[in-house]
Design an enzyme around this catalytic site. Structure first.
Site, PDB file in Angstrom:
ATOM      1  CG  HIS A  19      -1.948  -1.026   1.292  1.00 22.69           C
ATOM      2  ND1 HIS A  19      -2.144  -1.844   2.372  1.00 22.69           N
ATOM      3  CD2 HIS A  19      -2.893  -1.394   0.381  1.00 22.69           C
ATOM      4  CE1 HIS A  19      -3.153  -2.672   2.137  1.00 22.69           C
ATOM      5  NE2 HIS A  19      -3.621  -2.424   0.933  1.00 22.69           N
ATOM      6  CE  LYS A  43     -11.793  -7.333   2.474  1.00 23.67           C
ATOM      7  NZ  LYS A  43     -10.482  -6.849   1.989  1.00 23.67           N
ATOM      8  NE  ARG A  92      -2.784  -7.687  -4.285  1.00 25.24           N
ATOM      9  CZ  ARG A  92      -3.501  -8.390  -3.433  1.00 25.24           C
ATOM     10  NH1 ARG A  92      -2.958  -8.832  -2.330  1.00 25.24           N
ATOM     11  NH2 ARG A  92      -4.778  -8.637  -3.669  1.00 25.24           N
ATOM     12  CB  SER A 130      -4.246  -6.635   4.867  1.00 23.18           C
ATOM     13  OG  SER A 130      -3.919  -5.442   4.198  1.00 23.18           O
TER      14      SER A 130
HETATM   15  N1  COA Z   1       0.096  -4.203  -2.101  1.00 23.03           N
HETATM   16  C1  COA Z   1      -0.193  -5.161  -1.223  1.00 23.03           C
HETATM   17  N2  COA Z   1      -1.427  -5.574  -0.957  1.00 23.03           N
HETATM   18  C2  COA Z   1      -2.416  -4.992  -1.610  1.00 23.03           C
HETATM   19  C3  COA Z   1      -2.198  -3.994  -2.541  1.00 23.03           C
HETATM   20  C4  COA Z   1      -0.878  -3.591  -2.770  1.00 23.03           C
HETATM   21  N3  COA Z   1      -0.582  -2.628  -3.647  1.00 23.03           N
HETATM   22  N4  COA Z   1      -3.375  -3.603  -3.033  1.00 23.03           N
HETATM   23  C5  COA Z   1      -4.302  -4.358  -2.429  1.00 23.03           C
HETATM   24  N5  COA Z   1      -3.716  -5.200  -1.580  1.00 23.03           N
HETATM   25  C6  COA Z   1      -4.390  -6.226  -0.791  1.00 23.03           C
HETATM   26  C7  COA Z   1      -4.932  -5.727   0.500  1.00 23.03           C
HETATM   27  O1  COA Z   1      -3.999  -5.895   1.540  1.00 23.03           O
HETATM   28  C8  COA Z   1      -6.161  -6.590   0.672  1.00 23.03           C
HETATM   29  O2  COA Z   1      -5.802  -7.791   1.312  1.00 23.03           O
HETATM   30  P1  COA Z   1      -6.865  -8.607   2.180  1.00 23.03           P
HETATM   31  O3  COA Z   1      -7.973  -9.019   1.257  1.00 23.03           O
HETATM   32  O4  COA Z   1      -6.048  -9.715   2.669  1.00 23.03           O
HETATM   33  O5  COA Z   1      -7.331  -7.682   3.272  1.00 23.03           O
HETATM   34  C9  COA Z   1      -6.603  -6.909  -0.735  1.00 23.03           C
HETATM   35  O6  COA Z   1      -5.492  -6.648  -1.548  1.00 23.03           O
HETATM   36  C10 COA Z   1      -7.716  -6.040  -1.270  1.00 23.03           C
HETATM   37  O7  COA Z   1      -7.867  -4.968  -0.434  1.00 23.03           O
HETATM   38  P2  COA Z   1      -8.080  -3.452  -0.708  1.00 23.03           P
HETATM   39  O8  COA Z   1      -7.232  -2.917  -1.786  1.00 23.03           O
HETATM   40  O9  COA Z   1      -7.959  -2.811   0.605  1.00 23.03           O
HETATM   41  O10 COA Z   1      -9.508  -3.464  -1.286  1.00 23.03           O
HETATM   42  P3  COA Z   1     -10.844  -4.001  -0.683  1.00 23.03           P
HETATM   43  O11 COA Z   1     -11.242  -5.127  -1.552  1.00 23.03           O
HETATM   44  O12 COA Z   1     -10.806  -4.237   0.764  1.00 23.03           O
HETATM   45  O13 COA Z   1     -11.745  -2.729  -0.911  1.00 23.03           O
HETATM   46  C11 COA Z   1     -12.684  -0.935  -2.220  1.00 23.03           C
HETATM   47  C12 COA Z   1     -11.833  -2.165  -2.174  1.00 23.03           C
HETATM   48  C13 COA Z   1     -12.623  -0.129  -0.961  1.00 23.03           C
HETATM   49  C14 COA Z   1     -12.126  -0.056  -3.328  1.00 23.03           C
HETATM   50  C15 COA Z   1     -14.127  -1.379  -2.579  1.00 23.03           C
HETATM   51  O14 COA Z   1     -14.518  -2.419  -1.725  1.00 23.03           O
HETATM   52  C16 COA Z   1     -15.120  -0.256  -2.511  1.00 23.03           C
HETATM   53  O15 COA Z   1     -15.053   0.697  -3.235  1.00 23.03           O
HETATM   54  N6  COA Z   1     -16.105  -0.375  -1.619  1.00 23.03           N
HETATM   55  C17 COA Z   1     -17.148   0.606  -1.431  1.00 23.03           C
HETATM   56  C18 COA Z   1     -18.476   0.074  -1.908  1.00 23.03           C
HETATM   57  C19 COA Z   1     -18.690   0.377  -3.367  1.00 23.03           C
HETATM   58  O16 COA Z   1     -18.553   1.480  -3.822  1.00 23.03           O
HETATM   59  N7  COA Z   1     -19.084  -0.656  -4.131  1.00 23.03           N
HETATM   60  C20 COA Z   1     -19.358  -0.524  -5.526  1.00 23.03           C
HETATM   61  C21 COA Z   1     -18.142  -0.769  -6.391  1.00 23.03           C
HETATM   62  S1  COA Z   1     -17.862  -2.502  -6.601  1.00 23.03           S
END
Ligand code: COA
Length: 161
Positions: A19, A43, A92, A130
């Protein structure tokens, strides 16, 4: 001239070096970068939203154009509220793509003015998530290189290591 505002959304539970890599590279464009911490009802987080916001504030305190905020509900509504037209997402691996593509197109349908920009995660961090970090911490493993020192310290404390 208007400053370009971008949102980098995620759960950040906890923030990893992956991140931080995306935040630093996205901030280097010198626009306003808002890291949006999602209060995600699907989550069960280890860290509260408030804790994640505080951790990210500390981790980014030396990057002047980065702001940390939290949101719940739709990302498009948060982007409208903060005046952002760009969403940054790190990719990734190819496996991330399908979900990210669906999310980008859903957001574009709801908010046509919003553009999603994908940044490839640096090769050192493509395998980190994460969940992996939390699992390693829980079972007392070594997570050198996965998270910033501050996150290592708070994880050690959370798991009484
Ligand atoms: N390096 C390392 N890890 C990474 C990464 C990076 N560059 N980018 C993402 N990850 C990992 C995170 O650690 C996370 O791991 P985990 O699943 O073990 O916790 C995983 O990839 C995905 O996490 P994250 O990037 O935090 O995204 P998310 O899936 O939790 O949330 C949002 C994504 C917030 C963008 C999305 O859920 C959202 O917009 N929600 C709001 C509701 C909405 O608008 N919905 C309609 C659109 S579908």
């Amino acid at each position: 001239m208007n400053t370009l505002t971008a949102v980098y959304p995620g759960s950040f539970d906890p923030p990893t070096n992956g991140h931080m890599d995306i935040i630093e590279r996205a901030a280097s464009f010198n626009g306003r970068l808002i890291v949006g911490v999602l209060a995600n009802p699907s989550k069960s987080p280890l860290f509260s939203v408030e804790e994640r916001v505080e951790l990210l504030k500390e981790l980014t305190k030396d990057i002047p154009n980065v702001e940390i905020s939290s949101f719940s509900g739709l990302l498009v509504d948060f982007c409208r509220k903060v005046g952002a037209r760009i969403v940054i997402r790190g990719l990734r691996a190819v496996t991330d793509f399908e979900f990210e593509f669906q999310m980008a197109l859903t957001n574009k349908t709801m908010s046509p003015e919003l553009e999603t920009l994908f940044m490839p995660t640096s090769t050192d961090y493509v395998w980190i998530s994460s969940s992996v970090v939390k699992e390693v911490a829980m079972f007392d493993g070594e997570f050198e290189g996965m998270v910033p020192k501050l996150i290592k310290d708070v994880l050690d404390k959370k798991f009484n290591r």
